[in-house]
Design a protein around this motif. Structure first.
Motif, short mmCIF file in Angstrom:
data_model
loop_
_atom_site.label_atom_id
_atom_site.label_comp_id
_atom_site.label_asym_id
_atom_site.label_seq_id
_atom_site.Cartn_x
_atom_site.Cartn_y
_atom_site.Cartn_z
N MET A 1 -0.59 -4.95 3.02
CA MET A 1 -1.13 -3.81 3.78
C MET A 1 -0.26 -2.78 3.43
SD MET A 1 0.76 -5.13 6.19
CE MET A 1 1.71 -4.55 7.78
N TYR A 2 -0.81 -1.63 3.48
CA TYR A 2 0.06 -0.31 3.58
C TYR A 2 0.96 -0.42 4.94
CZ TYR A 2 -2.14 2.06 -0.40
OH TYR A 2 -2.50 2.63 -1.26
N GLU B 1 2.89 1.45 8.12
CA GLU B 1 2.67 2.69 8.99
C GLU B 1 3.71 2.58 10.03
OE1 GLU B 1 0.58 5.20 8.93
OE2 GLU B 1 -0.84 4.36 7.32
N ALA C 1 0.35 -2.49 11.42
CA ALA C 1 -0.94 -1.83 11.77
C ALA C 1 -1.45 -1.02 10.52
CB ALA C 1 -0.62 -0.78 12.89
N GLY C 2 -0.93 -1.20 9.36
CA GLY C 2 -1.37 -0.35 8.18
C GLY C 2 -2.73 -0.90 7.64
N ASP C 3 -3.38 -0.21 6.88
CA ASP C 3 -4.80 -0.46 6.20
C ASP C 3 -4.51 -1.72 5.36
OD1 ASP C 3 -5.82 1.69 7.37
OD2 ASP C 3 -6.14 2.91 5.61
N PRO D 1 -8.43 0.61 0.52
CA PRO D 1 -7.69 0.04 1.83
C PRO D 1 -8.93 0.00 3.06
CG PRO D 1 -6.66 1.87 0.90
CD PRO D 1 -7.81 1.66 0.26
N GLU D 2 -8.47 -1.16 3.79
CA GLU D 2 -9.53 -1.41 4.83
C GLU D 2 -8.84 -1.24 6.10
OE1 GLU D 2 -11.35 -5.34 7.05
OE2 GLU D 2 -10.88 -5.68 4.90
N PRO D 3 -9.11 -0.33 6.89
CA PRO D 3 -8.43 -0.09 8.39
C PRO D 3 -8.68 -1.33 9.10
CG PRO D 3 -10.11 1.60 7.69
CD PRO D 3 -10.15 0.53 6.78
N GLN D 4 -7.49 -1.48 9.79
CA GLN D 4 -7.41 -2.71 10.95
C GLN D 4 -8.28 -2.35 12.00
OE1 GLN D 4 -3.96 -4.94 11.49
NE2 GLN D 4 -2.92 -4.10 9.76
N ASN D 5 -9.05 -3.17 12.74
CA ASN D 5 -9.73 -3.01 14.12
C ASN D 5 -8.46 -3.42 15.15
OD1 ASN D 5 -10.96 -3.00 16.34
ND2 ASN D 5 -12.83 -4.26 15.65
#
Length: 319
Positions: free
Chosen positions: A136-137, A139, A144-146, A190-194
């Motif tokens: 993931m990216y 942050e 918590a990144g995408d 990229p897929e944002p986390q919930n």
């Protein structure tokens, strides 16, 4: 695409080695400072530094990335992307967002589950049947990144934190090597986390290592394997600490009324101990204070200290 790799423990080494084997350009490696280890407290380089030195790579070992000069030293390597894997420090925004391809992390869980520093231990302790790795990216907020990629890994009934560590390190290596070319070619979405699905796995502290015999037997079984090979679950017996390395679950009649922690019997292969409910714990590998780890059978042949009917943690509250 020029990479700066940031990692520290054994988990990170196969990932760095994979990047090099695939002929990605590694401008430098950032890892934690050398630390004293062993009884002689000999100053020892972290595994990633040893691997980097073997390949002749430049190595930076900042005590902290809160100092601007340490951050600038990383930026001076002019990375196109920063790849981290169990580095052990939070990265400032300038490192997260200055490289053209930003900073990506190899995390040992299926995010957003098990954010934090001990996802491998916690997955085993919780009795999970699967874990995995996430690219993931990065942050400012931890883990918590995408999400760029994920891969599931099975957890078997006999896996320990150690065996799962090795599975996830290998999975992280292969997944990263599949992801890097797609990242370079801008092929990833990229897929944002919930955040509502996020759970946390904080670093293991001393209080969590102690076995609470008032818990069900399967919970203790999972705790022991989730603390193996580090830091080790332990119990007390007559004021002395005993590390417990391996156990088996044994069904006992639910009508048995025995105080949890009571030694039920000394078996050929271990020490059968009562827990809450109808599952007892047979201790099959242990380490008495000041001694080496050994099979419980060998320990029992050499000692008469343990007595059925007495209790582990019996001289204090089981809380």
């Amino acid at each position: 695409m020029k990479i700066v790799f940031m990692g520290t423990p054994d988990f990170s080494v196969p990932i760095l080695e994979g990047i090099l084997e695939e002929n990605w350009e590694v401008a430098g490696v950032v890892t934690q400072p050398d630390r004293p280890k062993g009884r002689k407290k000999r100053l020892t380089p972290p595994p990633v530094k040893q691997a980097a030195n073997a390949h002749g790579l430049p190595v930076l070992q900042p005590e902290t990335l809160k100092k601007e000069e340490n951050v600038q030293a990383v930026l001076d390597l002019q990375p196109d992307v920063i790849v981290t894997a169990a580095f052990g420090q939070l990265l400032p925004e300038s490192l997260l967002f200055t490289p053209p391809y930003k900073a990506v992390n190899v995390h040992a869980s299926l995010l957003p589950k098990y954010r934090g520093g001990a996802p491998i231990h916690q997955a085993v302790i919780d009795g999970e049947e699967k874990s995995g790795v996430t690219i993931m990216y990065m942050e400012k907020e931890m883990d918590a990144g995408d999400i760029l990629a994920r891969r599931e890994v099975e957890i078997t009934e006999t896996d320990t934190a150690g065996t799962l560590h090795d599975k996830l390190s290998a999975a992280g290596r292969s997944l990263l090597l599949e992801t890097l070319p797609r990242l370079a070619d801008h092929e990833l979405t990229p897929e944002p986390q919930n955040p509502e699905e996020a759970t946390f796995a904080p670093n293991i502290k001393r209080g969590r290592e102690k076995i609470n015999w008032n818990q069900p037997g399967h919970v203790i079984y999972n705790q022991v394997r989730g603390m193996n090979p580090w830091p080790g679950a332990y119990t007390m017996y007559k004021g002395k600490s005993i590390k417990i390395w391996e156990t088996k679950k044994v069904h006992v009649p639910s009508s048995r009324e025995t105080v949890p922690g009571t030694i039920l019997s000394l078996e050929e292969d271990g020490i059968l101990t009562a827990a809450a409910g109808d599952t007892a714990v047979n201790i099959t590998s242990l380490q008495p204070s000041g001694k080496k780890a050994m099979k419980a059978a060998d320990f029992l042949r050499g000692t008469h200290e343990l007595t059925p009917g007495e209790r582990f943690n019996g001289d204090e509250e089981n809380v």
